[in-house]
Motif scaffolding. Structure first.
Motif, PDB file in Angstrom:
ATOM      1  N   THR A 136       0.981  -1.082   0.053  1.00 41.64           N
ATOM      2  CA  THR A 136      -0.085  -0.077  -0.023  1.00 41.64           C
ATOM      3  C   THR A 136       0.791   1.570   0.222  1.00 41.64           C
ATOM      4  OG1 THR A 136      -1.623  -0.990   1.305  1.00 41.64           O
ATOM      5  CG2 THR A 136      -2.081   1.185   1.063  1.00 41.64           C
ATOM      6  N   PHE A 137       2.163   0.865   1.014  1.00 44.50           N
ATOM      7  CA  PHE A 137       2.811   2.170   1.071  1.00 44.50           C
ATOM      8  C   PHE A 137       3.165   2.656  -0.247  1.00 44.50           C
ATOM      9  CE2 PHE A 137       7.634   4.087   1.601  1.00 44.50           C
ATOM     10  CZ  PHE A 137       6.659   5.336   2.288  1.00 44.50           C
ATOM     11  N   ILE A 138       3.739   1.500  -1.118  1.00 48.99           N
ATOM     12  CA  ILE A 138       5.027   1.638  -2.266  1.00 48.99           C
ATOM     13  C   ILE A 138       3.653   2.195  -3.073  1.00 48.99           C
ATOM     14  CG2 ILE A 138       5.753   0.124  -4.659  1.00 48.99           C
ATOM     15  CD1 ILE A 138       6.778  -1.427  -2.307  1.00 48.99           C
ATOM     16  N   PHE A 139       2.863   1.814  -3.600  1.00 52.60           N
ATOM     17  CA  PHE A 139       1.397   2.252  -4.514  1.00 52.60           C
ATOM     18  C   PHE A 139       1.251   3.258  -4.545  1.00 52.60           C
ATOM     19  CE2 PHE A 139       0.636  -3.248  -6.136  1.00 52.60           C
ATOM     20  CZ  PHE A 139       1.761  -2.676  -6.606  1.00 52.60           C
ATOM     21  N   PHE A 140       0.637   3.864  -2.673  1.00 51.86           N
ATOM     22  CA  PHE A 140      -0.152   4.317  -3.093  1.00 51.86           C
ATOM     23  C   PHE A 140       0.399   5.345  -1.836  1.00 51.86           C
ATOM     24  CE2 PHE A 140      -3.408   1.265  -3.254  1.00 51.86           C
ATOM     25  CZ  PHE A 140      -3.216   1.499  -4.833  1.00 51.86           C
ATOM     26  N   GLY A 141       1.272   5.875  -1.491  1.00 46.85           N
ATOM     27  CA  GLY A 141       2.829   6.729  -0.795  1.00 46.85           C
ATOM     28  C   GLY A 141       1.872   6.489   0.527  1.00 46.85           C
ATOM     29  N   ILE A 142       1.334   5.899   1.150  1.00 42.97           N
ATOM     30  CA  ILE A 142       1.370   6.267   3.049  1.00 42.97           C
ATOM     31  C   ILE A 142       1.183   4.956   3.672  1.00 42.97           C
ATOM     32  CG2 ILE A 142      -0.599   6.611   4.673  1.00 42.97           C
ATOM     33  CD1 ILE A 142      -2.297   8.366   2.911  1.00 42.97           C
ATOM     34  N   TYR A 143       2.122   4.990   4.530  1.00 41.12           N
ATOM     35  CA  TYR A 143       2.256   3.728   5.345  1.00 41.12           C
ATOM     36  C   TYR A 143       1.051   3.512   6.909  1.00 41.12           C
ATOM     37  CZ  TYR A 143       3.927  -0.368   7.507  1.00 41.12           C
ATOM     38  OH  TYR A 143       5.094  -1.088   8.093  1.00 41.12           O
ATOM     39  N   THR A 144       0.539   3.136   6.555  1.00 36.36           N
ATOM     40  CA  THR A 144       0.085   2.769   8.054  1.00 36.36           C
ATOM     41  C   THR A 144       0.599   1.524   8.756  1.00 36.36           C
ATOM     42  OG1 THR A 144      -2.082   1.332   6.528  1.00 36.36           O
ATOM     43  CG2 THR A 144      -1.867   3.954   6.742  1.00 36.36           C
ATOM     44  N   THR A 145      -0.623   1.203   9.931  1.00 28.65           N
ATOM     45  CA  THR A 145       0.709   0.008  11.025  1.00 28.65           C
ATOM     46  C   THR A 145      -0.883  -1.203   9.980  1.00 28.65           C
ATOM     47  OG1 THR A 145      -0.756   0.655  12.425  1.00 28.65           O
ATOM     48  CG2 THR A 145       1.706   1.081  12.671  1.00 28.65           C
ATOM     49  N   ASP A 146      -1.834  -1.149   9.465  1.00 31.21           N
ATOM     50  CA  ASP A 146      -2.954  -1.702   9.643  1.00 31.21           C
ATOM     51  C   ASP A 146      -3.043  -1.382   8.096  1.00 31.21           C
ATOM     52  OD1 ASP A 146      -4.648  -4.445   9.541  1.00 31.21           O
ATOM     53  OD2 ASP A 146      -5.333  -4.104  11.958  1.00 31.21           O
ATOM     54  N   SER A 147      -3.080  -1.494   6.906  1.00 34.92           N
ATOM     55  CA  SER A 147      -3.986  -0.848   5.851  1.00 34.92           C
ATOM     56  C   SER A 147      -4.923  -2.091   5.592  1.00 34.92           C
ATOM     57  CB  SER A 147      -3.545  -1.307   4.597  1.00 34.92           C
ATOM     58  OG  SER A 147      -2.341  -2.250   4.061  1.00 34.92           O
ATOM     59  N   GLN A 148      -4.951  -3.019   5.746  1.00 34.65           N
ATOM     60  CA  GLN A 148      -6.291  -4.123   5.889  1.00 34.65           C
ATOM     61  C   GLN A 148      -7.145  -3.762   6.795  1.00 34.65           C
ATOM     62  OE1 GLN A 148      -5.778  -5.368   2.724  1.00 34.65           O
ATOM     63  NE2 GLN A 148      -4.311  -4.334   2.685  1.00 34.65           N
ATOM     64  N   SER A 149      -7.586  -2.852   7.796  1.00 29.31           N
ATOM     65  CA  SER A 149      -8.253  -3.317   9.165  1.00 29.31           C
ATOM     66  C   SER A 149      -9.406  -2.891   8.752  1.00 29.31           C
ATOM     67  CB  SER A 149      -7.645  -2.113  10.005  1.00 29.31           C
ATOM     68  OG  SER A 149      -8.824  -2.599  10.730  1.00 29.31           O
ATOM     69  N   GLY A 150     -10.712  -3.472   8.596  1.00 30.31           N
ATOM     70  CA  GLY A 150     -11.698  -3.615   8.682  1.00 30.31           C
ATOM     71  C   GLY A 150     -12.442  -2.335   9.483  1.00 30.31           C
ATOM     72  N   MET A 151     -12.212  -1.949  10.741  1.00 26.69           N
ATOM     73  CA  MET A 151     -12.440  -1.255  11.572  1.00 26.69           C
ATOM     74  C   MET A 151     -11.945   0.569  11.310  1.00 26.69           C
ATOM     75  SD  MET A 151     -13.138  -2.132  15.806  1.00 26.69           S
ATOM     76  CE  MET A 151     -14.186  -1.337  16.856  1.00 26.69           C
ATOM     77  N   ARG A 152     -12.741   0.835  11.052  1.00 31.38           N
ATOM     78  CA  ARG A 152     -12.224   2.633  10.588  1.00 31.38           C
ATOM     79  C   ARG A 152     -13.913   3.854  10.715  1.00 31.38           C
ATOM     80  NH1 ARG A 152     -13.361  -0.252   5.784  1.00 31.38           N
ATOM     81  NH2 ARG A 152     -11.460  -0.539   5.402  1.00 31.38           N
ATOM     82  N   ALA A 153     -13.526   4.605  11.116  1.00 28.85           N
ATOM     83  CA  ALA A 153     -14.015   5.943  11.482  1.00 28.85           C
ATOM     84  C   ALA A 153     -13.277   7.341  10.738  1.00 28.85           C
ATOM     85  CB  ALA A 153     -14.018   6.365  12.957  1.00 28.85           C
ATOM     86  N   PHE A 154     -15.052   7.802  10.345  1.00 26.55           N
ATOM     87  CA  PHE A 154     -14.721   8.571   9.652  1.00 26.55           C
ATOM     88  C   PHE A 154     -15.473  10.209   9.364  1.00 26.55           C
ATOM     89  CE2 PHE A 154     -15.380   5.312   6.612  1.00 26.55           C
ATOM     90  CZ  PHE A 154     -16.656   5.737   5.733  1.00 26.55           C
ATOM     91  N   LYS A 206     -14.087   7.730  -3.607  1.00 24.84           N
ATOM     92  CA  LYS A 206     -14.508   7.000  -4.887  1.00 24.84           C
ATOM     93  C   LYS A 206     -13.980   5.644  -5.126  1.00 24.84           C
ATOM     94  CE  LYS A 206     -15.552  11.602  -7.182  1.00 24.84           C
ATOM     95  NZ  LYS A 206     -15.156  12.076  -6.251  1.00 24.84           N
ATOM     96  N   ILE A 207     -15.089   4.804  -4.258  1.00 28.42           N
ATOM     97  CA  ILE A 207     -14.936   3.603  -4.265  1.00 28.42           C
ATOM     98  C   ILE A 207     -15.050   2.535  -5.477  1.00 28.42           C
ATOM     99  CG2 ILE A 207     -15.465   1.148  -3.198  1.00 28.42           C
ATOM    100  CD1 ILE A 207     -15.380   3.029  -0.594  1.00 28.42           C
ATOM    101  N   TYR A 208     -13.106   2.407  -6.279  1.00 32.01           N
ATOM    102  CA  TYR A 208     -13.731   1.783  -7.781  1.00 32.01           C
ATOM    103  C   TYR A 208     -13.971   0.553  -7.613  1.00 32.01           C
ATOM    104  CZ  TYR A 208     -14.155   6.515  -9.399  1.00 32.01           C
ATOM    105  OH  TYR A 208     -14.284   7.710 -10.060  1.00 32.01           O
ATOM    106  N   THR A 209     -13.169  -0.230  -6.433  1.00 29.07           N
ATOM    107  CA  THR A 209     -13.105  -1.667  -6.339  1.00 29.07           C
ATOM    108  C   THR A 209     -13.905  -2.223  -5.597  1.00 29.07           C
ATOM    109  OG1 THR A 209     -11.472  -1.041  -4.399  1.00 29.07           O
ATOM    110  CG2 THR A 209     -10.704  -1.540  -6.147  1.00 29.07           C
ATOM    111  N   ASN A 210     -14.384  -3.646  -5.817  1.00 30.38           N
ATOM    112  CA  ASN A 210     -15.603  -3.976  -5.199  1.00 30.38           C
ATOM    113  C   ASN A 210     -14.875  -5.564  -3.722  1.00 30.38           C
ATOM    114  OD1 ASN A 210     -17.556  -3.814  -6.900  1.00 30.38           O
ATOM    115  ND2 ASN A 210     -16.456  -4.990  -8.914  1.00 30.38           N
ATOM    116  N   LYS A 211     -12.951  -5.713  -4.253  1.00 26.25           N
ATOM    117  CA  LYS A 211     -13.111  -6.446  -2.968  1.00 26.25           C
ATOM    118  C   LYS A 211     -12.537  -6.254  -1.835  1.00 26.25           C
ATOM    119  CE  LYS A 211     -15.371 -10.363  -5.811  1.00 26.25           C
ATOM    120  NZ  LYS A 211     -15.557  -9.976  -7.028  1.00 26.25           N
ATOM    121  N   MET A 212     -11.471  -7.187  -1.454  1.00 25.23           N
ATOM    122  CA  MET A 212     -10.270  -6.167  -0.295  1.00 25.23           C
ATOM    123  C   MET A 212     -10.264  -5.926  -0.728  1.00 25.23           C
ATOM    124  SD  MET A 212     -10.855  -8.618   2.086  1.00 25.23           S
ATOM    125  CE  MET A 212     -12.914 -10.559   2.721  1.00 25.23           C
TER     126      MET A 212
END
Lengths: 223, 115
Positions: free
Chosen positions: A136-154, A163-169
């Motif tokens: 995720t860091f290499i492709f999109f330039g932000i490092y997070t300690t848990d890029s695949q986490s499903g728990m988030r708030a915004f 704008k979500i284009y992707t369908n899956k994970m």
């Protein structure tokens, strides 16, 4: 009054969705479940547990369900939106901690990270997560300690601009991509994932992980 | 002429006929028809007269002109594959849009609880 809405994307999660909804109810009654074309009783169970349920006619995957959830949350005038998994791996009691930075105006989006403090996690899963953080860091330039986490708030601003284009994970990384593109203020808070044999079987295994990687590459190349 | 040349020419003619029939049935547009007819025709010509690729060999520094053709063919296949994957992704996205619209609308038509 800020309105908190919790979005729970669910695909064949009849066993766990009821408990998850009950847990969330301590913090808000505004619960939106996206039944992503489940073949079991997810829809009925979620409805009986008191959630507002939107139903996909066919399965579209996590990204598709999250996109619908966010749109539904905006239609229902949500100010703060929390997403969590339907498999029971996220503890609803962590919602207040998760949304605190947003309420205080210190962040636009908060990702619940399983890796801010040491936590026991199956080795290969830890390795896989680290790999995806790196990708995720290499492709999109932000490092997070848990890029695949499903728990988030915004907050609403993020919901309106995602704008979500992707369908899956791969959606988890896509959201991080857009954090950078839109310069949202990102924070991470520690969450403790509850690993049960059930939730482990539901997560991304090796081959799903490979697929996700492929999709990320396409996302990088086509946009 | 060698056996492999016969095979290549025969197969390509079959593909060419299929292209023509697709065009007649309106399955592909004029541009696609011209492109594919041109491509398959040149394949037949190169298969029948491989020596005409010699100038390519000289320019590229490879020993045989036919190698240049094969290399370009491989690159072209990868390009096509990429286009197809991109198109598939777009279609997947559009399907999701339809499913989403449907889910949101249905919910509006059949109000459950207000949140």
């Amino acid at each position: 009054m800020t309105k908190l809405i919790v979005i729970i994307p669910a695909y064949n999660e009849a066993k766990t969705i009821g408990n998850v909804i009950q847990g969330v109810k301590k913090y808000t009654d505004n619960i939106i479940v996206i039944d992503d074309g489940s073949k079991d009783n997810t829809y009925q169970t979620a409805l009986q547990s008191g959630a507002k349920v939107y139903r996909h006619q066919i399965n579209r995957g996590l990204g598709g369900a999250l996109g619908t959830g966010i749109e539904a949350a905006l239609l229902n005038d949500g100010d703060i939106i929390v997403t969590l998994d339907a498999d029971g791996q996220h503890n609803p009691n962590e919602i207040p901690n998760l949304i605190k930075p947003i309420i205080k105006g210190k962040a636009d989006i908060v990702i619940g990270s399983r890796f801010l403090k040491n936590q026991s996690m199956p080795f290969f899963r830890r390795l896989g997560n680290y790999f995806f953080n790196l990708m995720t860091f290499i492709f999109f330039g932000i490092y997070t300690t848990d890029s695949q986490s499903g728990m988030r708030a915004f907050n609403k601003k993020v919901a309106q601009n995602l704008k979500i284009y992707t369908n899956k994970m791969e959606v988890s990384s896509e959201i991080i991509k857009q954090v950078r593109a839109n310069q949202f203020r990102l924070k991470e808070t520690h969450i403790k994932a509850i690993y049960t044999p059930y939730s482990l079987a539901k997560g991304q295994g090796f081959f799903v992980g490979l697929k996700t990687l492929g999709k990320l590459l396409i996302l990088k190349l086509t946009q | 002429m060698t056996l492999i040349q016969f095979l290549a020419i025969g197969l390509t003619i079959l593909i060419l006929l299929k292209t023509i029939s697709d065009f007649k049935k309106n399955r592909i547009n004029l541009l696609a028809f011209l492109f594919w007819t041109g491509l398959w025709s040149s394949v037949i010509i190169v298969a029948a007269l491989p020596q005409i690729t010699m100038p390519l060999a000289k320019i590229s520094g490879l020993e045989r002109g036919i190698d240049v053709v094969v290399y370009f063919a491989i690159v072209f296949i990868f390009f096509l594959l990429f286009k197809i994957i991109a198109k598939l992704e777009k279609i997947e996205y559009e399907i999701t849009q339809i499913v989403r619209k449907n889910a949101l609308q249905k919910q509006n038509n059949r109000p459950q609880k207000k949140i």
